[in-house]
Design an enzyme around this catalytic site. Structure first.
Site, mmCIF file in Angstrom:
data_model
loop_
_atom_site.group_PDB
_atom_site.id
_atom_site.type_symbol
_atom_site.label_atom_id
_atom_site.label_comp_id
_atom_site.label_asym_id
_atom_site.label_seq_id
_atom_site.Cartn_x
_atom_site.Cartn_y
_atom_site.Cartn_z
ATOM 1 N N LYS A 177 -3.056 -5.949 -1.318
ATOM 2 C CA LYS A 177 -4.318 -6.569 -1.737
ATOM 3 C C LYS A 177 -4.150 -8.073 -1.944
ATOM 4 O O LYS A 177 -5.020 -8.860 -1.563
ATOM 5 C CB LYS A 177 -4.821 -5.901 -3.027
ATOM 6 N N GLU B 160 -12.202 9.927 5.397
ATOM 7 C CA GLU B 160 -11.294 9.125 6.229
ATOM 8 C C GLU B 160 -10.724 9.917 7.406
ATOM 9 O O GLU B 160 -10.413 9.337 8.451
ATOM 10 C CB GLU B 160 -10.147 8.545 5.403
#
Ligand code: TPP
Ligand code: MG
Length: 579
Positions: free
Chosen positions: A164, A52
């Site tokens: 989420k 990342e």
């Protein structure tokens, strides 16, 4: 336009509406719902990086090469924390990126759920702004706000963390959303009274300098800068973040200021009676010991961020505004008046410094390679249209000193945070943003080992960057400080590449790239030319250079710029500045 869809779909749709063409990232549990509709997008290309940190620096490289917002994406917890370094980097260098992270479901936030990290809390001090979304209805508006904040005013990183369940829930998507940013109104128009004050000081000054920083490039104001410089005949100094904003070859260019700046630039600042700071921060690497910086100078300081003005050095004339507008207003005001400063004596002094103390370097009698020579040849052969992306260390300083930049934005590097590992992924992002341009990364052997895994991404995604590894076998910049300030006690700076571990040529080949090696000055041109001919795969050149090359000039940390050394124990002789 209103449609029912999931939060994840609305995220992808919002990115499409923002005309995002490239997203760098890695999926994981919390962000997974977003990756599903991303799979179907024909407009947004997702580039699967290998770490990342690479995604974040790639977004920065993309942003710096294109002037658009770079986008990276990661999952919650470790995915998000791996973005912290590039976010901090973007914050320090005012690079517009939007980082999108998945967060655990809203009901689990605060419970130490699996892969939970409070990424908005963690990045609070290193983002221009950040958001935590738990209601899917907020997604389109927040994305639009994030891009707006990242790219306007003083640019910077914005984090959008989405739980989420917000990605999974059904929502109504409508575009365009109405932004709700009541307190956010960057001032771009400078105050005309301040402009008149600045013009007056310029006309009265005997020893003025234009101290030009990254803000001038970000404002797209290099044409205006050239106009101002030529209209007034004031010397120009370009910081590490502004290299290329004013052409190096221009006779009014003095070079880079600061710790490894040219004698002409450092001397010009120290002896000036007026500093016109444009989009600069008066960073400690530029000022040296602040109390002894440019002691006789009045200061005009223009910046879009009012928080920068008088932060380090008091500004006699503060100007808040966009540098493009500031500079064009200054030009117009000066043009309208008859008054011009007389800087003939000043130019005599400065031309003397330039002639007496040009940048130079030692060559080695054993026939080994001087890194500065590699830079000179690379600049000459790859030319001024190439984007050069540096890592952090000695090689970064040599890249700044010896390549020669003629065009704004062609030198991309990590100036503020000084992040080792920046170059390879940032070069990848720059090349994806500017596929027709040649992109050379100039990396150190230490830096390269931090993020070279993105070579796999480059090879697989068809991103033919070129990497010059300046392999001195050492954490060279740290070694230089040990040479000068720690009695040559080389604690933990030897990377032991005399044993070629890893062998960078073999490493390149393992990553599907072409690997070349160059160890002698006579082979430099042919090696660079060979690398220039390879345009279908990435190329890594292992330039094996002498370990004792040093970066000069140097102002030791915490000392006065007046004590700059041009080589060990060698100081320039200053003019008697009092007339
Ligand atoms: C992530 C990170 N860790 C540590 C440092 C401190 N540091 C600055 S320069 C440098 C050495 C870099 O070595 P290399 O990449 O080989 O470049 P060189 O100076 O040899 O050209 C180090 C360790 C840093 N800037 N960034
Ligand atoms: Mg090194």
């Amino acid at each position: 336009m209103t449609e029912r869809m999931t939060g994840a779909q609305s995220l992808v749709r919002a990115l499409e509406h923002m005309e995002v063409d490239t997203v760098f990232g890695i999926p994981g549990g919390a962000i997974l719902p977003a990756y599903d509709p991303l799979y179907d997008s024909t407009k947004v290309r997702h580039v699967l990086v290998r770490h990342e940190q690479g995604a974040g620096h790639a977004a920065e490289g993309y942003a710096q090469a294109t002037g658009r917002v770079g986008v990276c994406m990661a999952t919650s917890g470790p995915g998000a924390t791996n973005l912290v370094t590039p976010i901090a980097d973007a914050y320090m260098d005012s690079v517009p990126i939007v980082a999108i992270t998945g967060q655990v479901a809203s009901a689990a936030i605060g419970t130490d759920a699996f892969q939970e990290a409070d990424i908005s809390g963690i990045t609070m001090p290193i983002t221009k702004h950040n958001f935590l979304i738990t209601d899917p209805a907020d997604i389109p508006r927040t994305i639009m706000e994030a891009f707006h904040i990242a790219s306007t005013g003083r640019p910077g990183p914005v984090l959008v963390d989405i739980s989420k369940d917000a990605l999974q829930a059904e929502t109504t998507f409508s575009w365009p959303p109405a932004m709700q940013l009541p307190g956010y109104r960057p001032v771009t128009r400078p105050h005309s009274k301040q402009i008149r004050e600045a013009a007056k000081l310029i006309a009265e000054a005997r020893r003025p300098v234009l101290y030009v920083g990254g803000g001038v490039h970000k404002a797209g104001a290099s044409a205006e800068l050239l106009q101002l410089a030529e209209l007034t005949n004031i010397p120009v100094i370009t910081t590490l973040m502004a290299r290329g904003t004013f052409p190096d070859s221009h006779p009014q260019h003095m070079g880079m200021p600061g710790m490894h700046g040219s004698v002409a630039a450092v001397g010009a600042l120290q002896q000036s009676d007026l500093i016109v700071g444009l989009g600069v921060r008066f960073d400690d690497r530029v000022t040296g010991k602040l109390s002894s910086f440019a002691p006789r100078a009045k200061v005009v300081h223009a910046d879009i961020d009012p928080a920068e003005i008088s932060k380090n050095r008091h500004a006699d004339v503060p100007i808040v505004g966009d540098c493009k507008e500031v500079i064009s207003d200054l030009v117009a005001t000066i043009q309208a008046s008859e008054e011009r400063g007389d800087y003939a004596d000043w130019w005599t002094v400065l031309d003397g410094y330039k002639a007496t103390y040009p940048l130079g370097y030692d060559t080695f009698e054993d026939g080994s390679l001087a890194p500065q020579y590699v830079m000179e040849r690379l600049g000459a052969i790859a030319g001024p249209d190439t984007y050069y992306v540096a890592g952090v260390g000695q090689h970064q300083m040599w890249a700044s000193q010896f390549i020669g930049y003629e065009k704004p934005g062609t030198f991309i590097n990590s100036g503020g945070l000084g992040t080792m590992g920046f170059a390879v992924p940032a070069a990848m992002g720059a090349k994806m943003g500017r596929p027709d341009a040649t992109v050379w990364a100039i990396d150190g052997d230490g830096c390269f080992q931090m993020t070279n895994q993105e070579l796999a991404t480059c090879a697989l995604e068809g991103v033919p960057v070129k990497i010059a590894v300046i392999n001195n076998g050492n954490l060279g910049m740290v070694r230089q400080w040990q040479t000068l300030f720690y009695d040559e006690r080389y604690s933990n700076t030897d990377l032991q590449t005399t044993r070629r571990i890893p062998d960078f040529v073999k490493l390149a080949e393992a990553y599907g790239c072409v690997g070349l090696r160059c160890e002698r000055p006579e082979d430099v041109d042919a090696t660079i030319e060979k690398a220039m001919e390879i345009n279908d795969v990435p190329v890594v050149v292992d330039f094996v250079v002498h370990q004792d090359a040093m970066v000069w000039p140097m102002v030791a940390a915490g000392t006065s710029n007046d004590d700059i050394k041009i080589a060990r124990d060698m100081a320039p002789k200053w003019e008697n500045e009092d007339e």
